[in-house]
Design a protein around this motif. Structure first.
Motif, PDB file in Angstrom:
ATOM      1  N   GLY A 247      23.475  78.233  56.529  1.00 37.17           N
ATOM      2  CA  GLY A 247      24.187  79.243  55.509  1.00 37.17           C
ATOM      3  C   GLY A 247      23.115  80.087  54.961  1.00 37.17           C
ATOM      4  O   GLY A 247      23.256  81.012  54.710  1.00 37.17           O
TER       5      GLY A 247
ATOM      6  N   ASP B 278      25.176  82.515  57.170  1.00 33.97           N
ATOM      7  CA  ASP B 278      26.530  82.615  56.836  1.00 33.97           C
ATOM      8  C   ASP B 278      26.678  81.814  55.301  1.00 33.97           C
ATOM      9  O   ASP B 278      26.608  80.709  55.088  1.00 33.97           O
ATOM     10  CB  ASP B 278      27.245  81.474  57.712  1.00 33.97           C
ATOM     11  CG  ASP B 278      28.638  81.394  57.769  1.00 33.97           C
ATOM     12  OD1 ASP B 278      29.182  82.161  56.559  1.00 33.97           O
ATOM     13  OD2 ASP B 278      29.571  80.824  58.339  1.00 33.97           O
TER      14      ASP B 278
ATOM     15  N   ARG C 176      29.062  81.738  53.520  1.00 32.28           N
ATOM     16  CA  ARG C 176      30.182  81.147  53.370  1.00 32.28           C
ATOM     17  C   ARG C 176      30.004  79.694  53.231  1.00 32.28           C
ATOM     18  O   ARG C 176      30.616  78.743  52.615  1.00 32.28           O
ATOM     19  CB  ARG C 176      31.392  81.528  54.288  1.00 32.28           C
ATOM     20  CG  ARG C 176      32.742  80.638  54.119  1.00 32.28           C
ATOM     21  CD  ARG C 176      33.374  80.606  52.730  1.00 32.28           C
ATOM     22  NE  ARG C 176      34.709  79.896  52.736  1.00 32.28           N
ATOM     23  CZ  ARG C 176      34.846  79.260  51.449  1.00 32.28           C
ATOM     24  NH1 ARG C 176      34.383  79.624  50.546  1.00 32.28           N
ATOM     25  NH2 ARG C 176      36.074  78.438  51.689  1.00 32.28           N
ATOM     26  N   ILE C 177      29.138  79.087  54.303  1.00 34.01           N
ATOM     27  CA  ILE C 177      28.602  77.850  54.087  1.00 34.01           C
ATOM     28  C   ILE C 177      28.254  77.310  52.761  1.00 34.01           C
ATOM     29  O   ILE C 177      28.599  76.276  52.433  1.00 34.01           O
ATOM     30  CB  ILE C 177      27.820  77.462  55.167  1.00 34.01           C
ATOM     31  CG1 ILE C 177      28.376  77.533  56.750  1.00 34.01           C
ATOM     32  CG2 ILE C 177      26.888  76.394  55.306  1.00 34.01           C
ATOM     33  CD1 ILE C 177      27.452  77.665  57.745  1.00 34.01           C
TER      34      ILE C 177
ATOM     35  N   GLU D 280      35.285  72.343  58.548  1.00 32.62           N
ATOM     36  CA  GLU D 280      34.919  73.814  58.438  1.00 32.62           C
ATOM     37  C   GLU D 280      33.428  73.958  58.659  1.00 32.62           C
ATOM     38  O   GLU D 280      32.751  75.005  59.128  1.00 32.62           O
ATOM     39  CB  GLU D 280      35.606  74.543  57.474  1.00 32.62           C
ATOM     40  CG  GLU D 280      35.044  76.141  57.308  1.00 32.62           C
ATOM     41  CD  GLU D 280      36.172  76.546  56.557  1.00 32.62           C
ATOM     42  OE1 GLU D 280      35.718  78.171  56.203  1.00 32.62           O
ATOM     43  OE2 GLU D 280      36.905  76.306  55.447  1.00 32.62           O
TER      44      GLU D 280
ATOM     45  N   GLU E  91      32.157  73.629  61.832  1.00 33.76           N
ATOM     46  CA  GLU E  91      32.486  74.700  62.852  1.00 33.76           C
ATOM     47  C   GLU E  91      31.747  75.873  62.675  1.00 33.76           C
ATOM     48  O   GLU E  91      31.382  76.548  63.772  1.00 33.76           O
ATOM     49  CB  GLU E  91      33.989  74.987  62.702  1.00 33.76           C
ATOM     50  CG  GLU E  91      34.952  73.926  63.289  1.00 33.76           C
ATOM     51  CD  GLU E  91      36.623  74.181  62.800  1.00 33.76           C
ATOM     52  OE1 GLU E  91      36.751  75.032  61.898  1.00 33.76           O
ATOM     53  OE2 GLU E  91      37.189  73.799  63.390  1.00 33.76           O
ATOM     54  N   ARG E  92      31.509  76.206  61.446  1.00 29.01           N
ATOM     55  CA  ARG E  92      30.631  77.275  61.073  1.00 29.01           C
ATOM     56  C   ARG E  92      29.089  77.274  61.496  1.00 29.01           C
ATOM     57  O   ARG E  92      28.650  78.186  61.907  1.00 29.01           O
ATOM     58  CB  ARG E  92      30.588  77.687  59.393  1.00 29.01           C
ATOM     59  CG  ARG E  92      32.223  78.274  59.301  1.00 29.01           C
ATOM     60  CD  ARG E  92      32.100  78.662  57.619  1.00 29.01           C
ATOM     61  NE  ARG E  92      33.402  79.194  57.363  1.00 29.01           N
ATOM     62  CZ  ARG E  92      33.605  80.736  57.381  1.00 29.01           C
ATOM     63  NH1 ARG E  92      32.386  81.475  57.737  1.00 29.01           N
ATOM     64  NH2 ARG E  92      34.876  81.218  57.342  1.00 29.01           N
ATOM     65  N   SER E  93      28.699  75.951  61.302  1.00 25.09           N
ATOM     66  CA  SER E  93      27.201  75.734  61.522  1.00 25.09           C
ATOM     67  C   SER E  93      27.016  75.787  63.287  1.00 25.09           C
ATOM     68  O   SER E  93      26.148  76.468  63.506  1.00 25.09           O
ATOM     69  CB  SER E  93      26.895  74.364  60.929  1.00 25.09           C
ATOM     70  OG  SER E  93      25.311  74.101  61.141  1.00 25.09           O
TER      71      SER E  93
ATOM     72  N   ALA F 228      28.916  77.405  64.999  1.00 33.08           N
ATOM     73  CA  ALA F 228      28.786  78.634  65.471  1.00 33.08           C
ATOM     74  C   ALA F 228      27.779  79.433  65.234  1.00 33.08           C
ATOM     75  O   ALA F 228      27.216  80.481  66.371  1.00 33.08           O
ATOM     76  CB  ALA F 228      29.886  79.606  64.762  1.00 33.08           C
TER      77      ALA F 228
END
Length: 260
Positions: free
Chosen positions: A71, A75, A77-78, A107, A110-112, A114
């Motif tokens: 994050g 990202d 959003r994380i 989520e 998934e985000r991490s 990615a």
């Protein structure tokens, strides 16, 4: 069987977002963390989040340090999701977790993943870009060595990220709000923000053996701002010591490590 294809099936949060993704193999030695190893990318990675239902609370919290790291570097959003669900994540009890918390954790994974997959896809062997994944790890690995690997990896990296944030600020990069965000988010999960003030010389010695160092030149991943990592090479020793003073357990903002 050398060269055989392998599929990773990680069953901890740390493995899902970090160790299983990226293709590195390595061992710890008396000289430091991950100093001996090779690259062998898996043919695939299967993250079954149901495995986390029985993961002990401190192991989940420690794994969240690597999630938060992605994050901070890529990202935001994380960071928003962690802020929103920090109390439930910090008190993790998979069997009792609500569907909302499970959805948030899924989520986050998934985000991490990615973030890491994108970086590794561009720079498998850490020739440049991949170094940003080591945010917080230079000091973090030194803490692990100092503790003879009795600390969980995520706990040490949490301390390392707060140090890196303070170093970023003293180098004229990250603003005070960015540093405060590190303490707020990591602290809300119950992760440690400080380390022993009497270990600085030992930590410096360990950092000089870190894989990112070049000879006697220390190199750190720092932040210009949240989401914008960069490298800092050969910082003045007085700045390094000043940054460490901000995270030593003698500092007013320090707190005891409770998620080891």
């Amino acid at each position: 069987m050398r060269g055989i294809k392998v599929v990773h099936v990680p069953t901890t949060l740390l493995a899902m977002v970090d160790a299983a993704v990226g293709g590195k193999t390595g061992i710890n030695t008396a000289e430091g963390k991950n100093l001996v190893g090779s690259f062998h990318p898996p043919a695939g990675v299967l993250c079954d989040v149901a495995a986390l239902e029985t993961l002990p609370r401190f192991d989940l919290v420690a794994g969240l340090a690597e999630v938060v790291k992605t994050g901070f570097i890529a990202d935001d959003r994380i960071l928003e999701i962690v802020r929103e669900h920090a109390p439930a994540l910090a008190a993790w009890d998979g069997a009792a977790a609500s569907p909302e918390v499970w959805a948030a954790l899924t989520e986050l994974i998934e985000r991490s993943v990615a973030v890491k997959a994108r970086v590794v896809g561009e720079d498998l062997k850490e020739a440049g870009l991949r170094e940003i994944l080591n945010y917080g790890h230079t000091l973090g690995h030194a803490v692990e060595l100092s503790e003879r690997y009795a600390w969980r990896h995520g706990a040490a990296v949490s301390v390392g990220m707060v140090f890196a944030a303070e170093l970023s600020r003293l180098a004229g990069k990250l603003d005070d709000a960015g540093v405060d965000a590190h303490r707020e988010i990591l602290g809300s999960l119950g992760l440690p923000l400080a380390y022993r003030g009497d270990r600085w010389d030992q930590l410096m010695s360990a950092m000089r053996r870190d894989k990112k160092s070049r000879g006697d030149l220390l190199r750190f991943v720092v932040l210009d701002r949240i989401g914008s990592p960069t490298r800092l090479e050969g910082p003045d020793p007085t700045i390094l010591a000043a940054a460490y003073a901000e995270i030593s357990e003698d500092a007013p903002t320090g707190r005891a490590p409770i998620a080891l």
